[in-house]
Design a protein around this motif. Structure first.
Motif, PDB file in Angstrom:
ATOM      1  N   ARG B 229       0.757  -1.138  -0.008  1.00  0.00           N
ATOM      2  CA  ARG B 229       0.126   0.206   0.018  1.00  0.00           C
ATOM      3  C   ARG B 229       0.962   1.262   0.024  1.00  0.00           C
ATOM      4  O   ARG B 229       0.499   2.295  -0.486  1.00  0.00           O
ATOM      5  CB  ARG B 229      -0.865  -0.081   1.304  1.00  0.00           C
ATOM      6  N   LYS B 230       2.057   1.159   0.539  1.00  0.00           N
ATOM      7  CA  LYS B 230       3.035   2.490   0.357  1.00  0.00           C
ATOM      8  C   LYS B 230       4.155   1.734   0.245  1.00  0.00           C
ATOM      9  O   LYS B 230       4.745   0.564   0.825  1.00  0.00           O
ATOM     10  CB  LYS B 230       2.826   3.102   1.857  1.00  0.00           C
ATOM     11  N   LEU B 231       5.161   2.564  -0.783  1.00  0.00           N
ATOM     12  CA  LEU B 231       6.634   2.214  -1.063  1.00  0.00           C
ATOM     13  C   LEU B 231       7.334   3.180  -0.587  1.00  0.00           C
ATOM     14  O   LEU B 231       7.165   4.254  -0.925  1.00  0.00           O
ATOM     15  CB  LEU B 231       6.467   1.834  -2.447  1.00  0.00           C
ATOM     16  N   ALA B 232       8.679   2.658  -0.117  1.00  0.00           N
ATOM     17  CA  ALA B 232       9.487   3.672   0.637  1.00  0.00           C
ATOM     18  C   ALA B 232      10.902   3.335  -0.050  1.00  0.00           C
ATOM     19  O   ALA B 232      11.435   2.095   0.262  1.00  0.00           O
ATOM     20  CB  ALA B 232       9.733   3.720   2.022  1.00  0.00           C
ATOM     21  N   LEU B 233      11.468   4.328  -0.627  1.00  0.00           N
ATOM     22  CA  LEU B 233      12.811   4.063  -1.177  1.00  0.00           C
ATOM     23  C   LEU B 233      13.673   4.757  -0.328  1.00  0.00           C
ATOM     24  O   LEU B 233      13.839   5.667   0.087  1.00  0.00           O
ATOM     25  CB  LEU B 233      12.940   4.610  -2.586  1.00  0.00           C
ATOM     26  N   ALA B 234      14.835   3.830   0.016  1.00  0.00           N
ATOM     27  CA  ALA B 234      15.915   4.205   0.682  1.00  0.00           C
ATOM     28  C   ALA B 234      16.979   3.589   0.276  1.00  0.00           C
ATOM     29  O   ALA B 234      17.648   2.815   0.843  1.00  0.00           O
ATOM     30  CB  ALA B 234      15.558   3.992   2.297  1.00  0.00           C
ATOM     31  N   GLY B 235      17.525   3.811  -1.100  1.00  0.00           N
ATOM     32  CA  GLY B 235      18.565   2.955  -1.689  1.00  0.00           C
ATOM     33  C   GLY B 235      19.769   3.840  -1.801  1.00  0.00           C
ATOM     34  O   GLY B 235      20.037   4.100  -3.159  1.00  0.00           O
ATOM     35  N   ALA B 236      20.099   4.493  -1.026  1.00  0.00           N
ATOM     36  CA  ALA B 236      21.169   5.498  -1.350  1.00  0.00           C
ATOM     37  C   ALA B 236      22.269   5.059  -2.227  1.00  0.00           C
ATOM     38  O   ALA B 236      22.844   3.850  -1.955  1.00  0.00           O
ATOM     39  CB  ALA B 236      21.620   6.067   0.010  1.00  0.00           C
ATOM     40  N   GLY B 237      22.822   5.980  -2.915  1.00  0.00           N
ATOM     41  CA  GLY B 237      23.790   5.270  -3.957  1.00  0.00           C
ATOM     42  C   GLY B 237      23.113   4.907  -5.208  1.00  0.00           C
ATOM     43  O   GLY B 237      23.436   5.586  -6.470  1.00  0.00           O
ATOM     44  N   ASN B 238      21.863   4.572  -4.839  1.00  0.00           N
ATOM     45  CA  ASN B 238      21.299   3.817  -6.362  1.00  0.00           C
ATOM     46  C   ASN B 238      19.808   4.411  -6.326  1.00  0.00           C
ATOM     47  O   ASN B 238      18.664   4.108  -7.017  1.00  0.00           O
ATOM     48  CB  ASN B 238      21.024   2.507  -6.254  1.00  0.00           C
ATOM     49  N   SER B 239      19.807   5.969  -5.840  1.00  0.00           N
ATOM     50  CA  SER B 239      18.439   6.427  -5.739  1.00  0.00           C
ATOM     51  C   SER B 239      17.861   6.764  -6.916  1.00  0.00           C
ATOM     52  O   SER B 239      16.646   6.882  -7.280  1.00  0.00           O
ATOM     53  CB  SER B 239      18.482   7.934  -4.745  1.00  0.00           C
ATOM     54  N   SER B 240      18.689   7.468  -7.774  1.00  0.00           N
ATOM     55  CA  SER B 240      18.389   7.865  -8.951  1.00  0.00           C
ATOM     56  C   SER B 240      17.645   6.713 -10.151  1.00  0.00           C
ATOM     57  O   SER B 240      16.880   6.933 -10.717  1.00  0.00           O
ATOM     58  CB  SER B 240      19.527   8.346 -10.147  1.00  0.00           C
ATOM     59  N   GLU B 241      18.429   5.425  -9.860  1.00  0.00           N
ATOM     60  CA  GLU B 241      18.175   4.218 -10.364  1.00  0.00           C
ATOM     61  C   GLU B 241      16.751   3.873  -9.987  1.00  0.00           C
ATOM     62  O   GLU B 241      15.787   3.544 -10.848  1.00  0.00           O
ATOM     63  CB  GLU B 241      19.253   3.214 -10.457  1.00  0.00           C
ATOM     64  N   LEU B 242      16.591   3.822  -8.759  1.00  0.00           N
ATOM     65  CA  LEU B 242      15.228   3.349  -8.226  1.00  0.00           C
ATOM     66  C   LEU B 242      14.070   4.469  -8.675  1.00  0.00           C
ATOM     67  O   LEU B 242      13.064   4.129  -9.078  1.00  0.00           O
ATOM     68  CB  LEU B 242      15.148   3.616  -6.670  1.00  0.00           C
ATOM     69  N   ALA B 243      14.276   5.678  -8.535  1.00  0.00           N
ATOM     70  CA  ALA B 243      13.279   6.915  -9.015  1.00  0.00           C
ATOM     71  C   ALA B 243      13.108   6.591 -10.445  1.00  0.00           C
ATOM     72  O   ALA B 243      11.751   6.840 -10.888  1.00  0.00           O
ATOM     73  CB  ALA B 243      13.953   8.172  -8.654  1.00  0.00           C
ATOM     74  N   ARG B 244      14.116   6.197 -11.272  1.00  0.00           N
ATOM     75  CA  ARG B 244      13.693   6.086 -12.712  1.00  0.00           C
ATOM     76  C   ARG B 244      12.585   4.870 -13.082  1.00  0.00           C
ATOM     77  O   ARG B 244      11.858   5.122 -13.841  1.00  0.00           O
ATOM     78  CB  ARG B 244      15.023   5.688 -13.400  1.00  0.00           C
TER      79      ARG B 244
END
Lengths: 88, 416
Positions: B229-244
């Motif tokens: 229901r909620k997705l939280a991104l905490a993938g520092a270093g790869n944040s741009s790749e996750l956001a993409r």
């Protein structure tokens, strides 16, 4: 990391200074309606994992501005061209 | 299992053969209330505080490798709250206060050691800047002491006080700063989250984000689709790749930062010392190795290893300020990938997509922020409201011109 300067030949990367992403285009206008274009130009980056085009200057050599195409995952340099020839 | 003197004695008597694992290794469920991408310090602390502070326990943390393999195990373990700007200082001070109670809170020995941190200065202008920073800290209720040259000499007599280019004129000391055993932070939060019902799923890489009608509804992973229901991104270093994967672009570049450790020595350096002008800082681990580093290499990189020019530069800076280092052998060096944001400050915010939250842009300062980052991110995910301590860390601040530029370097990530 070695960078093959078109004028000086292959040199150590420490002779060069990086400016950053060479894919960003400076917006032509400077009015209020251009603010989103400026926001994108100043702040937003593709930041790819892989091939990346970036500006480097050969500060410890011929001082030419270059566009270096480089892999951000392996640090392999694919191509180096003078920045004036690489625009657009 | 609660760790205590009783559990220690009982397990010692049975030869330490019966300690239970610190956390389970579950297979992912088909869906969760919250999925956190990234099993580093920030992802794990977010899961921990979601469970403990907000009673949200149907949570998964997805880690693409093994737990602690990313930046939480690659930093130089320093904690401090010596920030200048109002948007930063209360957040980092809250983080330091959480560090001070952390081990009792999550019942794990993280070896929090408030041994002090001193930032050296070398000119009148730098002394003024240090005094200003110290005053800003004290106005926020944070401890700070301005040391003169003799004051530094009393605590660090082996520094090179008469360096030709950068003679030491004094330092700004924060006694409550120090170091923490970084692996234990990951393990402590993981164990704490797991015992509160959170599923920690290692070796599970996110390969895509599924979006339905403007809403994040789950992630594609190497272990199949996991809904949420909620997705939280905490993938520092790869944040741009996750956001993409969610169609977003971020004000972030990924850069490599190197760190180093020497052979073990007898007690030599009982605090953290930073030589900013020489791009060098150092502390001594409890194992005896001198742990040190410098600035980022300066070019975009996802490689987790740096290049020799930066290695040489860091070592030259170190020997310039601590000449005794020249006789010590370096054992290891490594690199971590930093989310370098455009103003040097982090982002904790919701995104334009419903149900998708973002925690990124920590530059090289994420470790000390681990508790407060998780605290504020959990608050945001649970309540939908930005925590007041993270009120300045909005994603749209760049568009609004409200950047928090501690270094004053402008939108040039490799200078922060």
């Amino acid at each position: 990391m070695l960078i093959d300067c078109p004028y000086c030949g292959e040199r150590l990367s420490e002779e060069f200074t990086i400016l950053g992403d060479a894919t960003k285009q400076r917006p032509a206008g400077s009015g209020a309606s251009d603010i989103d274009a400026w926001y994108d130009y100043v702040f937003i980056r593709d930041n790819p994992k892989g091939r990346h085009r970036e500006y480097w200057q050969h500060t410890g050599g011929c001082r030419a501005w270059l566009v270096v195409e480089r892999d951000t995952l392996t640090h392999q340099v694919y191509a180096v061209t003078p920045a004036r020839d690489a625009s657009a | 299992m609660h760790y205590s003197i009783v559990s220690l004695v009982r397990n010692a008597l049975s030869g330490h053969r019966h300690w239970p694992p610190a956390w389970r290794e579950p297979e992912p469920k088909p869906d969760y209330d919250v999925v956190i991408v990234g099993g580093g310090g920030h992802g794990l602390s977010t899961a921990y505080y979601l469970a403990r502070e907000h009673d949200i326990r149907n949570v998964a943390v997805l880690e693409k490798s093994w737990l602690g393999s990313g930046n939480v195990g690659r930093n130089t373990t320093i904690i401090r709250s010596n920030y200048l700007l109002a948007g930063n200082n209360p957040f980092y001070e809250f983080s330091l206060k959480l560090w001070e109670g952390l081990e009792q809170e999550f019942n794990f020995n993280a070896m929090v050691s408030q041994r002090g941190i001193v930032n050296l200065f070398h000119s009148d202008a730098q002394r003024d800047a240090a005094a200003r920073r110290g005053n800003a800290m004290r106005l926020h209720g944070v401890d700070a002491e301005l040391l003169d040259r003799d004051g530094v000499r009393r605590i660090l007599p082996f520094l090179n006080f008469d360096n030709g280019r950068f003679p030491i004129m004094g330092g700004l000391l924060q006694r409550r700063g120090g170091t923490v055993r970084h692996d234990a932070v990951a393990w402590g939060y993981a164990r704490g989250a797991d015992s509160n019902g959170v599923d920690i799923i290692q070796n599970c890489e996110v390969t895509g984000i599924r979006i339905d009608n403007g809403r994040a509804i789950g992630v594609e992973t190497t272990k199949g689709f996991i809904g949420c229901r909620k997705l939280a991104l905490a993938g520092a270093g790869n944040s741009s790749e996750l956001a993409r994967m969610a169609g977003l672009k971020l004000p972030i570049e990924s850069h490599v930062l190197q760190a180093f450790v020497t052979e073990g020595l007898k007690p030599y350096l009982d605090m953290v010392v930073t030589f900013g002008m020489g791009h060098f800082y150092m502390s001594q681990s409890d194992k005896g190795g001198l742990v040190f580093g410098g600035d980022i290499d300066g070019y975009n990189s996802y490689a987790r290893r740096g290049n020799m020019p930066t290695v040489e530069h860091v070592l030259e800076g170190g020997v310039a300020i601590i000449p005794g280092l020249s006789r010590i052998r370096v054992l290891r060096s490594w690199g971590g990938i930093m989310d370098m944001s455009m103003d040097g400050s982090p982002i904790i915010d919701a995104t334009p997509l419903d149900g998708l939250y973002l925690n990124c842009g920590w530059c090289y300062g994420g470790f000390k922020a681990t508790p407060a980052s998780g605290w504020c991110f959990a608050h945001l995910i649970a309540t939908g409201q930005t925590h007041k301590l993270a009120a300045s860390y909005r994603l749209d601040r760049f568009r609004r011109g409200a950047t928090i530029d501690e270094r004053g370097a402008g939108a040039q990530p490799n200078l922060h």
